[in-house]
Design a protein around this motif. Sequence first.
Motif, short mmCIF file in Angstrom:
data_model
loop_
_atom_site.label_atom_id
_atom_site.label_comp_id
_atom_site.label_asym_id
_atom_site.label_seq_id
_atom_site.Cartn_x
_atom_site.Cartn_y
_atom_site.Cartn_z
N TYR A 43 38.64 29.40 34.50
CA TYR A 43 37.45 29.92 33.81
C TYR A 43 36.84 31.08 34.58
N ALA A 44 36.80 30.96 35.91
CA ALA A 44 36.25 32.04 36.74
C ALA A 44 37.14 33.28 36.65
N SER A 95 27.60 37.78 40.65
CA SER A 95 28.39 37.02 39.67
C SER A 95 29.69 37.76 39.37
N ALA A 99 33.63 36.58 40.12
CA ALA A 99 34.64 36.57 39.06
C ALA A 99 35.86 37.39 39.45
N ALA A 102 37.87 35.54 42.02
CA ALA A 102 38.61 34.44 41.38
C ALA A 102 39.86 34.97 40.68
#
Length: 292
Positions: A43-44, A95, A99, A102
């Motif tokens: 998801y990340a 954020s 992301a 990740a």
Amino acid sequence: MHGWRRQHPSGEANRREGPKIIKELKDVADVAEDVTNSKPLEYAARAGFAVSGILHFLIGLVAIRLAMGGQGQADVSGAVEELAKQPAGPVLLWSAFAACVALAIWQTSDAVFDFNHLPTKKKVAKKLKAALQAVVYAGFGLTIASVALGAHADHRRSTIDLTVNLMKAPGGVLLLLVIGAAVAVTGVVYAIRGFRKSFLKYLRMPGNPHTRTAVTTTGVVGYAAKGVALLLTGLLIVIATMKANPAESTGLDGGLRALREQPLGVYMLAAVGAGLICYGIFLAVRARLARM
């Protein structure tokens, strides 16, 4: 007494430890693979595609602004600066950084653990592509973090400085020519991928025909615009190297500004900017539809 030889204790211990260490390393690798295939990381990583989409969207907006006579820096650094100006900028930046990290980890996992069932040639190509993508998203993350920490990112100046240093290094001129050619060829590959719609195989396309058409159209236009931008960037690197003029090697921002100076360049720059906006939208959609 010659028929008896004492066993050296350290040699016996080493023979016992060898298989044990190999097993421990394999266990660590298995755990790492499980972690990098986990749903939270997936998801990340998908959010990383969305972040890349936002950055390309902002680059496209700056390109259109430049075409209309405005100011801005039409590259990743400029896009991150634009993001930082938004309400809750620090939250958005950190954020986005998480992301991108990740997604870089996910791509690294692909490069290390995946594609082993393929023939050697395809396996190497797939692993290399994943590794390069990991480097790209790690670079995005570093740029975002530097702006979040208060550094003013001048990618144009950094590109010129890097070109100067490479030109002075042994074999640096040849390396720059190879890099420039590689970036230009990558641009051509992007454009071809767009027109052939080969990017669709990486997506789980929606059932609605109108949605499918919209996704396909933004992908075709976006990949073509991204290809033009990369082609211009690579050509500038090659030209600057051949003319021994590092000031002409100015990255994506310089490539788009150079396009503006050509006949009908204002219109071409605006078209490329609109295409990059489409590419940004496509990447945001890819965050949802990508085959991970």
